[in-house]
Design a protein around this motif. Structure first.
Motif, PDB file in Angstrom:
ATOM      1  N   ARG A  73       0.831  -1.214   0.000  1.00 47.41           N
ATOM      2  CA  ARG A  73       0.000   0.000   0.000  1.00 47.41           C
ATOM      3  C   ARG A  73       0.864   1.262   0.000  1.00 47.41           C
ATOM      4  N   LEU A  74       1.984   1.172   0.712  1.00 47.92           N
ATOM      5  CA  LEU A  74       2.889   2.322   0.759  1.00 47.92           C
ATOM      6  C   LEU A  74       3.432   2.605  -0.643  1.00 47.92           C
ATOM      7  N   PHE A  75       3.805   1.548  -1.354  1.00 43.64           N
ATOM      8  CA  PHE A  75       4.311   1.732  -2.718  1.00 43.64           C
ATOM      9  C   PHE A  75       3.201   2.297  -3.622  1.00 43.64           C
TER      10      PHE A  75
ATOM     11  N   VAL B  90       7.691  -4.393 -13.539  1.00 46.34           N
ATOM     12  CA  VAL B  90       7.159  -5.358 -12.578  1.00 46.34           C
ATOM     13  C   VAL B  90       7.901  -5.167 -11.259  1.00 46.34           C
ATOM     14  N   TYR B  91       7.138  -5.120 -10.166  1.00 53.78           N
ATOM     15  CA  TYR B  91       7.757  -4.905  -8.854  1.00 53.78           C
ATOM     16  C   TYR B  91       7.376  -5.996  -7.865  1.00 53.78           C
ATOM     17  N   GLU B  92       8.382  -6.448  -7.162  1.00 50.24           N
ATOM     18  CA  GLU B  92       8.168  -7.292  -5.995  1.00 50.24           C
ATOM     19  C   GLU B  92       8.449  -6.375  -4.804  1.00 50.24           C
ATOM     20  N   VAL B  93       7.431  -6.153  -3.965  1.00 54.00           N
ATOM     21  CA  VAL B  93       7.588  -5.183  -2.880  1.00 54.00           C
ATOM     22  C   VAL B  93       7.952  -5.921  -1.591  1.00 54.00           C
ATOM     23  N   LYS B  94       9.044  -5.515  -0.975  1.00 55.38           N
ATOM     24  CA  LYS B  94       9.459  -6.136   0.287  1.00 55.38           C
ATOM     25  C   LYS B  94       9.472  -5.095   1.394  1.00 55.38           C
TER      26      LYS B  94
ATOM     27  N   ILE C 151      10.873  -1.255   0.532  1.00 60.00           N
ATOM     28  CA  ILE C 151      10.068  -0.064   0.746  1.00 60.00           C
ATOM     29  C   ILE C 151      10.269   0.557   2.131  1.00 60.00           C
ATOM     30  N   ASN C 152      10.802  -0.260   3.057  1.00 59.10           N
ATOM     31  CA  ASN C 152      10.907   0.204   4.442  1.00 59.10           C
ATOM     32  C   ASN C 152      12.209   0.981   4.645  1.00 59.10           C
ATOM     33  N   LYS C 153      12.084   2.215   5.125  1.00 60.12           N
ATOM     34  CA  LYS C 153      13.296   3.036   5.227  1.00 60.12           C
ATOM     35  C   LYS C 153      14.247   2.522   6.309  1.00 60.12           C
ATOM     36  N   ASN C 154      13.764   1.619   7.146  1.00 58.97           N
ATOM     37  CA  ASN C 154      14.640   1.037   8.163  1.00 58.97           C
ATOM     38  C   ASN C 154      15.240  -0.298   7.718  1.00 58.97           C
TER      39      ASN C 154
ATOM     40  N   LEU D 228      16.878   0.016  -3.357  1.00 60.06           N
ATOM     41  CA  LEU D 228      17.028   0.161  -1.911  1.00 60.06           C
ATOM     42  C   LEU D 228      16.296   1.424  -1.455  1.00 60.06           C
ATOM     43  N   PRO D 229      15.989   1.514  -0.153  1.00 62.22           N
ATOM     44  CA  PRO D 229      15.185   2.657   0.315  1.00 62.22           C
ATOM     45  C   PRO D 229      15.719   4.015  -0.138  1.00 62.22           C
TER      46      PRO D 229
END
Ligand SMILES: [Zn+2]
Length: 301
Positions: free
Chosen positions: A43-45, A85-89, A144-147, A161-162
């Protein structure tokens, strides 16, 4: 433009209900956290892509099959000249990349998402060719996670990468974006190919007997609720709603957990722990669901 909306995975919806109606095992608890995090990342992406002003068709959550092999795509963008195409992690914490292997720090090996995306890209390429399209595909694993930190991250892979997300979005903004009916046809064809349910769909194990019945508060999920007149009140947080709304919410939980069981007045009466009279349940069901069958075989759907 979003051509296919993203919806919460069924397993996540079921686990969310089960979390309030059973004591989740540690395994189910960790599945719930993982699925929730994955969905939040996607959802963030989505929200980042929304900020793009140039035209593209976004097709979310595709479950496809080619030559008997099922594969899944989190996000697919159709642009003028190519498909992304994106794989979101949504991983967070420290990870290490070593000899094409991924480890969560210090040494818990996880599936290499680069292999995962390479596999789905290869299958998708063959599938769209079979559908009569021959477009280049550019695929990425987006963290997607900035951490998220990845030690030894190799340069020039399909990873985003973030710290690279902004520049990737800027790049997307610059690519040509004139779309026509062929782009739409591709989106429609892919949606036609989408499988509603994975043949490997995991269903958490539970039985009707194990699951806590009753109306739960719509705000805090407490089961300490009472009926006063036509209103259901939560004793724990004071939240309230018309009883018909409580019945509808509670029936939705029932449908999610037991899609194979019929919704009837007496079943719902039992499922709501007899808090609402059968007459009240009957009127709530009649107003909010369709009716099938007759007399004592009446059911709702
Ligand atoms: Zn409450």
């Amino acid at each position: 433009m979003i051509y296919k909306e993203r919806s919460k995975p069924l397993e996540l919806l079921q686990l969310e209900v089960l979390a309030h109606r059973t004591a989740l095992s540690p395994k189910k608890q960790s599945d719930l956290v993982k699925l929730k995090k994955g969905f939040e990342g996607e959802r963030l992406f989505d929200s980042m892509l929304e900020s793009l002003s140039n035209k593209h068709l976004q097709v979310n959550d595709l479950l496809l099959t080619f030559n008997g092999t099922v594969f899944q795509i989190d996000t697919l963008l159709i642009t003028q000249e190519k498909i992304f195409v994106y794989e979101v992690k949504n991983f967070h914490g420290e990870f290490i990349y070593e000899q094409e292997k991924f480890f969560k720090f210090p040494q818990q090996e996880i599936q290499n998402p680069l292999h995962q995306i390479a596999r789905s890209t290869s299958l998708l390429t063959q599938l769209i060719r079979k559908l009569g399209f021959n477009w280049p595909i550019q695929s990425h694993v987006i963290f997607i996670n900035k951490n998220f930190t990845l030690f030894n991250a190799p340069p020039n892979t399909s990873m985003i990468l973030p710290t690279q997300i902004d520049s990737h979005l800027e790049y997307l903004q610059t690519i040509p974006s004139r779309l026509n009916h062929v782009h739409k046809r591709l989106a429609e064809k892919l949606i036609e190919q989408h499988l509603d349910q994975s043949p490997f769909q995991k269903k958490p194990a539970y039985s009707y007997e194990q699951v806590k019945k009753g109306i739960l508060c719509g705000k805090c999920s407490s089961s300490i609720v009472k009926l006063e007149g036509r209103t259901v009140y939560c004793d724990d947080c004071g939240w309230n709603e018309p009883f018909a709304d409580s019945v509808v919410r509670t029936v939705h939980d029932f449908v999610l957990l037991f899609p194979e069981m019929k919704i009837t007045v007496s079943q719902t009466h039992e499922w709501c722990n007899s808090l609402i009279s059968k007459k009240g349940i009957s009127s709530a069901l009649q107003k909010n669901f369709k009716r099938g069958g007759k007399k004592r075989w009446t059911y709702y759907y």
